[in-house]
Design a protein around this motif. Structure first.
Motif, mmCIF file in Angstrom:
data_model
loop_
_atom_site.group_PDB
_atom_site.id
_atom_site.type_symbol
_atom_site.label_atom_id
_atom_site.label_comp_id
_atom_site.label_asym_id
_atom_site.label_seq_id
_atom_site.Cartn_x
_atom_site.Cartn_y
_atom_site.Cartn_z
ATOM 1 N N VAL A 4 -34.851 145.652 102.929
ATOM 2 C CA VAL A 4 -34.178 144.403 103.247
ATOM 3 C C VAL A 4 -33.370 144.608 104.519
ATOM 4 O O VAL A 4 -32.633 145.574 104.636
ATOM 5 N N THR A 5 -33.521 143.712 105.450
ATOM 6 C CA THR A 5 -32.682 143.689 106.635
ATOM 7 C C THR A 5 -31.601 142.666 106.364
ATOM 8 O O THR A 5 -31.900 141.503 106.111
ATOM 9 N N SER A 6 -30.373 143.107 106.376
ATOM 10 C CA SER A 6 -29.309 142.170 106.021
ATOM 11 C C SER A 6 -28.983 141.262 107.188
ATOM 12 O O SER A 6 -29.090 141.632 108.343
ATOM 13 N N ALA A 7 -28.601 140.075 106.835
ATOM 14 C CA ALA A 7 -28.141 139.093 107.805
ATOM 15 C C ALA A 7 -26.991 138.341 107.171
ATOM 16 O O ALA A 7 -26.831 138.364 105.955
ATOM 17 N N ARG A 8 -26.223 137.681 107.997
ATOM 18 C CA ARG A 8 -25.077 136.957 107.489
ATOM 19 C C ARG A 8 -25.521 135.700 106.753
ATOM 20 O O ARG A 8 -26.087 134.790 107.361
ATOM 21 N N PRO A 9 -25.295 135.602 105.401
ATOM 22 C CA PRO A 9 -25.653 134.372 104.708
ATOM 23 C C PRO A 9 -24.669 133.262 105.039
ATOM 24 O O PRO A 9 -23.532 133.520 105.387
ATOM 25 N N SER A 10 -25.117 132.030 104.927
ATOM 26 C CA SER A 10 -24.232 130.904 105.194
ATOM 27 C C SER A 10 -23.149 130.836 104.132
ATOM 28 O O SER A 10 -23.362 131.189 102.984
ATOM 29 N N ALA A 11 -21.987 130.370 104.520
ATOM 30 C CA ALA A 11 -20.839 130.358 103.630
ATOM 31 C C ALA A 11 -21.046 129.407 102.468
ATOM 32 O O ALA A 11 -21.458 128.277 102.627
ATOM 33 N N HIS A 13 -23.150 129.092 100.071
ATOM 34 C CA HIS A 13 -24.435 128.626 99.564
ATOM 35 C C HIS A 13 -25.400 129.791 99.477
ATOM 36 O O HIS A 13 -25.530 130.561 100.411
ATOM 37 N N HIS A 14 -26.072 129.892 98.345
ATOM 38 C CA HIS A 14 -27.057 130.956 98.165
ATOM 39 C C HIS A 14 -28.195 130.747 99.150
ATOM 40 O O HIS A 14 -28.731 129.663 99.270
ATOM 41 N N GLU A 15 -28.539 131.802 99.846
ATOM 42 C CA GLU A 15 -29.582 131.719 100.862
ATOM 43 C C GLU A 15 -30.806 132.490 100.391
ATOM 44 O O GLU A 15 -30.710 133.667 100.067
ATOM 45 N N ALA A 16 -31.924 131.821 100.351
ATOM 46 C CA ALA A 16 -33.169 132.509 100.004
ATOM 47 C C ALA A 16 -33.595 133.370 101.185
ATOM 48 O O ALA A 16 -33.253 133.099 102.333
ATOM 49 N N SER A 17 -34.356 134.384 100.894
ATOM 50 C CA SER A 17 -34.809 135.322 101.911
ATOM 51 C C SER A 17 -36.174 134.913 102.468
ATOM 52 O O SER A 17 -36.828 134.019 101.958
ATOM 53 N N ILE A 18 -36.570 135.633 103.527
ATOM 54 C CA ILE A 18 -37.901 135.500 104.099
ATOM 55 C C ILE A 18 -38.632 136.800 103.806
ATOM 56 O O ILE A 18 -38.096 137.884 104.066
ATOM 57 N N LEU A 19 -39.835 136.714 103.262
ATOM 58 C CA LEU A 19 -40.630 137.901 102.959
ATOM 59 C C LEU A 19 -41.628 138.137 104.089
ATOM 60 O O LEU A 19 -42.426 137.265 104.421
ATOM 61 N N LEU A 20 -41.567 139.338 104.670
ATOM 62 C CA LEU A 20 -42.453 139.741 105.758
ATOM 63 C C LEU A 20 -43.436 140.761 105.197
ATOM 64 O O LEU A 20 -43.017 141.829 104.752
ATOM 65 N N LEU A 31 -41.482 141.009 113.849
ATOM 66 C CA LEU A 31 -41.089 139.840 113.050
ATOM 67 C C LEU A 31 -39.583 139.812 112.829
ATOM 68 O O LEU A 31 -38.942 138.764 112.944
ATOM 69 N N GLU A 32 -39.008 140.964 112.515
ATOM 70 C CA GLU A 32 -37.559 141.032 112.308
ATOM 71 C C GLU A 32 -36.808 140.654 113.578
ATOM 72 O O GLU A 32 -35.805 139.930 113.519
ATOM 73 N N ALA A 33 -37.285 141.126 114.730
ATOM 74 C CA ALA A 33 -36.627 140.804 115.993
ATOM 75 C C ALA A 33 -36.648 139.296 116.260
ATOM 76 O O ALA A 33 -35.649 138.722 116.696
ATOM 77 N N VAL A 34 -37.772 138.666 115.977
ATOM 78 C CA VAL A 34 -37.909 137.227 116.219
ATOM 79 C C VAL A 34 -37.075 136.409 115.228
ATOM 80 O O VAL A 34 -36.428 135.429 115.599
ATOM 81 N N LEU A 35 -37.061 136.829 113.966
ATOM 82 C CA LEU A 35 -36.446 136.012 112.919
ATOM 83 C C LEU A 35 -34.986 136.335 112.634
ATOM 84 O O LEU A 35 -34.322 135.591 111.912
ATOM 85 N N SER A 36 -34.473 137.413 113.191
ATOM 86 C CA SER A 36 -33.080 137.786 112.915
ATOM 87 C C SER A 36 -32.103 136.703 113.367
ATOM 88 O O SER A 36 -31.030 136.548 112.781
ATOM 89 N N ALA A 37 -32.468 135.915 114.362
ATOM 90 C CA ALA A 37 -31.599 134.839 114.844
ATOM 91 C C ALA A 37 -31.376 133.751 113.798
ATOM 92 O O ALA A 37 -30.422 132.981 113.897
ATOM 93 N N PRO A 122 -50.914 137.988 119.332
ATOM 94 C CA PRO A 122 -49.461 137.888 119.410
ATOM 95 C C PRO A 122 -49.030 136.420 119.340
ATOM 96 O O PRO A 122 -49.611 135.558 119.987
ATOM 97 N N PHE A 123 -48.037 136.155 118.528
ATOM 98 C CA PHE A 123 -47.574 134.790 118.340
ATOM 99 C C PHE A 123 -46.439 134.487 119.309
ATOM 100 O O PHE A 123 -45.768 135.381 119.818
ATOM 101 N N ASP A 124 -46.244 133.221 119.546
ATOM 102 C CA ASP A 124 -45.132 132.759 120.374
ATOM 103 C C ASP A 124 -43.869 132.850 119.518
ATOM 104 O O ASP A 124 -43.774 132.180 118.481
ATOM 105 N N PRO A 125 -42.887 133.660 119.898
ATOM 106 C CA PRO A 125 -41.682 133.837 119.074
ATOM 107 C C PRO A 125 -40.958 132.522 118.780
ATOM 108 O O PRO A 125 -40.495 132.306 117.664
ATOM 109 N N TRP A 126 -40.885 131.646 119.779
ATOM 110 C CA TRP A 126 -40.190 130.380 119.578
ATOM 111 C C TRP A 126 -40.906 129.527 118.532
ATOM 112 O O TRP A 126 -40.271 128.928 117.664
ATOM 113 N N VAL A 127 -42.233 129.482 118.601
ATOM 114 C CA VAL A 127 -43.014 128.684 117.645
ATOM 115 C C VAL A 127 -42.836 129.239 116.229
ATOM 116 O O VAL A 127 -42.586 128.487 115.280
ATOM 117 N N LEU A 128 -42.948 130.553 116.083
ATOM 118 C CA LEU A 128 -42.790 131.155 114.759
ATOM 119 C C LEU A 128 -41.398 130.885 114.203
ATOM 120 O O LEU A 128 -41.253 130.464 113.047
#
Length: 196
Positions: A4-11, A13-20, A31-37, A122-128
């Motif tokens: 699991v790569t941790s990220a800051r959950p929203s205050a 509210h339970h936040e569901a994860s993304i499975l890669l 994928l982690e680099a693109v989606l970490s934002a 390779p996918f477009d990071p913005w589109v993904l």
């Protein structure tokens, strides 16, 4: 191994994860680099088997699934996901290399196994990131609707219990008509609140 790569959950509210899900470490890192934002937990799985274990352990808003993996491939994994009651509604986005994207009807097969989208690497990071953000927002809205429905069912259950108590007092032949009138007036007020 699932990580699991941790990220800051929203205050608040339970936040569901993304499975890669991908058997290639470089693809998972990308994928982690693109989606970490997106600031949600990212969970890695290196195989279809690991993905299924992760799906049974926690809630996911969306699954990004590589098509070509050794062992249980992406199509088999998607079929297993769609067969289980607890996971069947999770959206799946298939990812595959451009050289195999149009071979053997992969896109058709992906949609037939329940994928909601199909992207080539390779996918477009913005589109993904944009597509995944849409599914995160849909998951949040569905969660809010479930919470609202649970709250309303609780209120309705409370109303029914209070109404049954008044009915029971009427069945007992209770001479306390003033008390019954207050109870009925309170029930009417509660019913009007539920309607608004």
């Amino acid at each position: 191994m699932t990580t699991v790569t941790s990220a800051r959950p929203s205050a608040g509210h339970h936040e569901a994860s993304i499975l890669l899900v991908d058997d290639m470490e470089d693809n998972l890192v990308a994928l982690e680099a693109v989606l970490s934002a997106l600031q949600v937990p990212l969970v890695r799985a290196g195989s279809g088997e690991e993905a299924m274990k992760a799906l049974l352990r926690q809630e996911f808003a969306v699954v990004l699934l590589d098509v070509l993996m050794p062992g249980m491939d992406g199509f088999e994994t998607a079929a297993h996901i769609k067969r289980l009651d607890q996971t069947k509604d999770i959206p799946i986005i298939f990812l595959t290399g451009a050289e195999t994207a149009y071979d053997a009807g992969y896109a058709f097969r992906g949609y037939a196994t329940g994928a909601v989208d199909y992207l080539t690497k390779p996918f477009d990071p913005w589109v993904l990131r944009t597509k995944v953000a849409v599914f995160l927002e849909l998951h949040r809205k569905n969660q809010q609707l479930r919470e609202l429905l649970d709250h309303e069912q609780h209120r309705l259950g409370d109303f029914v219990r209070r109404l049954e108590a008044v009915e029971s007092r009427l069945d007992d032949g209770s001479p306390d008509t003033a008390g019954l009138a207050r109870d009925v007036a309170e029930l009417v007020r509660s019913l009007r609140e539920m309607q608004s």
